[in-house]
Design a protein around this motif. Structure first.
Motif, PDB file in Angstrom:
ATOM      1  N   ASN A 118     -12.555   6.040   8.382  1.00  0.00           N
ATOM      2  CA  ASN A 118     -12.390   6.074   6.926  1.00  0.00           C
ATOM      3  C   ASN A 118     -13.012   7.350   6.371  1.00  0.00           C
ATOM      4  OD1 ASN A 118     -10.797   4.115   5.727  1.00  0.00           O
ATOM      5  ND2 ASN A 118     -12.320   2.516   6.087  1.00  0.00           N
ATOM      6  N   GLU A 136      -8.297   4.035   7.955  1.00  0.00           N
ATOM      7  CA  GLU A 136      -8.379   2.635   8.357  1.00  0.00           C
ATOM      8  C   GLU A 136      -7.965   1.685   7.234  1.00  0.00           C
ATOM      9  OE1 GLU A 136      -8.883   1.594  11.302  1.00  0.00           O
ATOM     10  OE2 GLU A 136      -9.132  -0.556  10.990  1.00  0.00           O
ATOM     11  N   GLN A 137      -8.279   2.049   5.996  1.00  0.00           N
ATOM     12  CA  GLN A 137      -7.910   1.153   4.904  1.00  0.00           C
ATOM     13  C   GLN A 137      -6.399   1.052   4.735  1.00  0.00           C
ATOM     14  OE1 GLN A 137      -9.591   2.588   1.210  1.00  0.00           O
ATOM     15  NE2 GLN A 137      -9.502   4.695   1.941  1.00  0.00           N
ATOM     16  N   GLU A 138      -5.673   2.100   5.159  1.00  0.00           N
ATOM     17  CA  GLU A 138      -4.218   2.012   5.151  1.00  0.00           C
ATOM     18  C   GLU A 138      -3.732   1.015   6.198  1.00  0.00           C
ATOM     19  OE1 GLU A 138      -2.344   3.747   2.969  1.00  0.00           O
ATOM     20  OE2 GLU A 138      -4.135   4.663   2.109  1.00  0.00           O
ATOM     21  N   ASN A 170      -8.476  10.160   3.883  1.00  0.00           N
ATOM     22  CA  ASN A 170      -7.950   9.214   2.904  1.00  0.00           C
ATOM     23  C   ASN A 170      -7.282   9.937   1.741  1.00  0.00           C
ATOM     24  OD1 ASN A 170      -9.111   7.168   4.425  1.00  0.00           O
ATOM     25  ND2 ASN A 170     -10.923   6.983   3.128  1.00  0.00           N
ATOM     26  N   HIS A 208       0.754  -1.244   0.000  1.00  0.00           N
ATOM     27  CA  HIS A 208       0.000   0.000   0.000  1.00  0.00           C
ATOM     28  C   HIS A 208       0.789   1.302   0.000  1.00  0.00           C
ATOM     29  CE1 HIS A 208      -3.869   1.356  -0.602  1.00  0.00           C
ATOM     30  NE2 HIS A 208      -3.828   2.206   0.391  1.00  0.00           N
TER      31      HIS A 208
END
Length: 497
Positions: free
Chosen positions: A94, A484-486, A99, A3
């Motif tokens: 998120n 959060e996706q990171e 983001n 990522h």
């Protein structure tokens, strides 16, 4: 490589061959190796890295996420735009704007790192300049991200986590978050080197020696090193390349492009072709007579009361009252007071008076166009003033404050002296309120309070959840969550509490 490195290793350099436009897509069919091995293309590749700062996901969020949490803004109603959560402190793990600025920020850092990996320092003055510019961009992005996702430096910087520091293109391990102290150390190291490598030949649309010194002054102030902050701010002021604009020109300062304002040290240049109309920074602050713009976030009553202490202050030009129209399209007048009736927006028991903010509008007579200012000379005077105040040199601190006030058209009893602080408890409080007046809406206020261990107090109407609302500098949500996706893709990243 996952990522964060995906947003580094996968990057092609932007605007690879056409430096005249800074709005190219990242991939244009030219192999990266052809760019990296051809030093004649390095200026265009560097321009591509500047263009990433101009991308909406970075510049819009930088100026909104840094301003909407302050007490200078009154958001009048709920919105699906994630700026709502920045304003209310109801952050999400998120959150869209978090983001976006994270990803675009690291994309810019990656572009700088990839280019600097092939540029040999010392080969020529021109290459040294390009290295310095990329170092400046990298430092500015790290600084932007650490103050968004990391706690103020005054709060345990040795243990509080900031953001991952990325200084190499070839990232072979999933990065952890560095401490706030480590992030600032890298920012200062990059700017110190950039200052040494660059000259002052650039326009203020690009990095220069002065821009590096100005950002150093800010970084040292945030870090609490007042002597260094003062020295670098003083160097920019005494250099004379960025004089304060005259009082007569101040009201139109933000309607001019970069080259029209010598006071500007660095701004993110937007041309007519870059206008984002409804998605611009100014669209939330202003609605043109033709109806362009939402005009839903206003100058707060708290800010206006401070400004109104001195009616002749020309900085009134940066806010515009909106009056209720009668059936004939004229401004309504209260028959009892004879005064015009301000228009309002919001729920019946929580209406916000409409005062448009004009610092991001009407460049080149386009309602939603602006070249948002990152660094300017007035900030240097106020950095020096704050440093003087904290060092105990009250006279010189007030002298700098008065320089800014006189430029705003004030004189006589409107100026401060050590024997007349006009009700303020300290010279530092005088300086902080002058920063609020002069630098309003330019992403300083909330950081000025929190880094000085002061709370945000909103005692005015708006969509914030409590009236009045107090956000303590120790609150968990003075910073945004790490996206959060990171974290899901990089388990080495720890979430903010």
């Amino acid at each position: 490589m996952k990522h964060i490195s995906k947003y580094i290793a996968g990057l092609s350099l932007v605007a690879l061959v056409s430096s005249c436009s800074l709005n190219k897509e990242p991939h244009n069919g030219i192999k990266d190796e052809d760019i990296l091995n051809d030093e004649t293309k390095w200026p265009a590749a560097t321009a591509g890295n500047y263009s990433l700062l101009k991308e909406q996901n970075f510049t819009r969020n930088y100026f909104q996420m840094g301003e909407y949490p302050s007490d200078d803004i009154a958001l009048s109603g709920a919105t699906t735009d994630p700026l709502f959560y920045s304003y209310t402190y109801g952050h999400l793990v998120n959150q869209g704007n978090g983001n976006q600025i994270w990803r675009m920020g690291y994309k810019a850092i990656g572009g700088c790192n990839r280019l600097m990996a092939v540029m040999p320092e010392g080969k020529s003055a021109a290459i040294n300049q390009l290295i310095g510019e990329n170092l400046f961009i990298r430092a500015f992005v790290h600084f932007s991200l650490v103050r968004t996702f990391g706690r103020p430096y005054s709060q345990s910087p040795e243990t509080n986590l900031g953001i991952p520091v990325i200084t190499k293109y070839d990232v072979t391990e999933l990065p952890k978050r560095n401490t706030v102290k480590e992030v600032y150390a890298q920012i200062i190291a990059d700017l110190t080197r950039a200052r040494r490598l660059m000259n002052n030949d650039n326009t203020n649309s690009y990095a220069s020696k002065d821009a590096a010194m100005a950002l150093l002054a800010r970084a040292y102030l945030y870090r609490g090193q007042n002597d260094s902050a003062r020295i670098f701010a003083d160097s920019v002021i005494r250099g004379g390349r960025h004089p304060l604009v005259p009082t007569s020109d101040l009201p139109t300062y933000y309607t001019k492009g970069n080259e029209g304002n010598k006071e500007t040290i660095f701004a993110i240049r937007h041309m007519v072709s870059d206008d984002r109309d409804w998605s611009s920074i100014g669209s939330m602050y202003y609605m043109s007579p033709g109806g362009l713009g939402y005009g839903e976030a206003y100058a707060s009553e708290s800010y206006r009361k401070l400004l109104d202490k001195y009616p002749t202050d020309v900085r009134h030009a940066f806010v515009q009252p909106v009056y209720l129209k009668n059936q004939f399209g004229k401004d309504s007048v209260n028959p009892t007071t004879g005064k015009k009736v301000l228009a309002t927006r919001g729920k019946e028991n929580n209406k916000v008076e409409k005062w448009y903010i004009l610092k991001y509008s009407n460049q080149d007579n386009i309602p939603t166009l602006s070249s948002p200012v990152v660094l300017r000379a007035a900030e240097m005077y106020l950095i020096r003033a704050e440093a003087y105040a904290k060092e105990g040199n009250k006279e010189l601190a007030l002298e700098d404050v008065n320089t800014i006030r006189m430029r705003a058209g004030l004189s006589g009893d409107a100026l401060f002296s050590t024997s007349d602080l006009k009700g303020y408890a300290s010279v530092l409080d005088v300086v902080l309120d002058e920063r609020r007046l002069e630098l309003a809406f330019e992403t300083h206020r909330v950081f000025d309070l929190f880094r000085n261990n002061k709370n945000i107090f909103r005692d005015y109407n708006g969509v914030h959840p409590d009236h009045p609302q107090t956000i303590r500098y120790t609150d968990a949500r003075v910073v945004h969550y790490i996206p959060e996706q990171e974290i899901l893709l990089n388990r080495n990243l720890e979430q903010n509490p």
